[in-house]
Design an enzyme around this catalytic site. Structure first.
Site, PDB file in Angstrom:
ATOM      1  N   THR A  65       6.831  32.322 -11.765  1.00 45.32           N
ATOM      2  CA  THR A  65       8.248  32.669 -11.918  1.00 45.32           C
ATOM      3  C   THR A  65       8.899  31.813 -12.998  1.00 45.32           C
ATOM      4  O   THR A  65       8.346  30.802 -13.430  1.00 45.32           O
ATOM      5  CB  THR A  65       9.021  32.451 -10.602  1.00 45.32           C
ATOM      6  N   TYR A  98      15.869  22.002  -3.717  1.00 49.26           N
ATOM      7  CA  TYR A  98      14.994  23.116  -3.362  1.00 49.26           C
ATOM      8  C   TYR A  98      14.400  22.987  -1.959  1.00 49.26           C
ATOM      9  O   TYR A  98      14.632  23.841  -1.096  1.00 49.26           O
ATOM     10  CB  TYR A  98      13.878  23.281  -4.394  1.00 49.26           C
ATOM     11  N   LYS A 112      15.403  25.219   1.424  1.00 48.10           N
ATOM     12  CA  LYS A 112      14.442  26.111   2.078  1.00 48.10           C
ATOM     13  C   LYS A 112      14.215  25.685   3.531  1.00 48.10           C
ATOM     14  O   LYS A 112      14.001  26.524   4.393  1.00 48.10           O
ATOM     15  CB  LYS A 112      13.124  26.159   1.299  1.00 48.10           C
TER      16      LYS A 112
END
Length: 138
Positions: free
Chosen positions: A96, A61, A65
């Site tokens: 989320t 992750y 990013k």
């Protein structure tokens, strides 16, 4: 898993951006807003006493990013001459599926900064990284 995350967060962005460039070039107010993350900031993530020091290490992750941030700058530099503003935005800790619904912001609250950046005037910034709190360090 790392490949799948990069496929979405980096290679997917390249494919969509490149596909949309002909339309963006015809737009009177072309904007590209990449959805980044505070976890993309090498400055924030490398501070051992900072708010992100407790995040678990990830080869997927955060690095994906960070790669998206670098890609944002490359597109911004290339498209500046066409009047296309390109920025990355960290929406904050949004509730989320990917965080098990532990985020404290609603999707609408997280989207507010993205909408603001997508509707910048022609004098708006490009090649920047922003959160609700303002400019963020790369």
């Amino acid at each position: 898993m790392v490949r799948a995350v990069f496929e979405t967060n980096v290679f997917g962005v390249i494919a969509v951006t490149n596909a949309m460039l002909p339309l963006l070039r015809r737009s009177p107010a072309p904007r590209i807003v990449n959805v980044g993350s505070h976890a993309a900031s090498l400055t924030l993530m490398s501070d051992p006493s900072g708010p992100f020091a407790a995040l678990p290490p990830s080869a997927a992750y955060s690095p994906s990013k960070s790669a998206l941030s670098a890609l944002t700058v490359q597109y911004a530099n290339e498209l500046r001459k066409d009047g296309i503003l390109v920025n990355a935005v960290a929406p904050g800790f949004v509730d989320t599926d990917s965080n098990g619904h532990t985020g404290h912001l609603t999707p609408a609250e997280g989207a507010a900064i993205l909408v603001r950046m997508a509707t910048l005037g022609t004098d708006g910034p490009t090649a920047g990284f922003f959160g609700e709190e303002g400019p963020l360090p790369w």
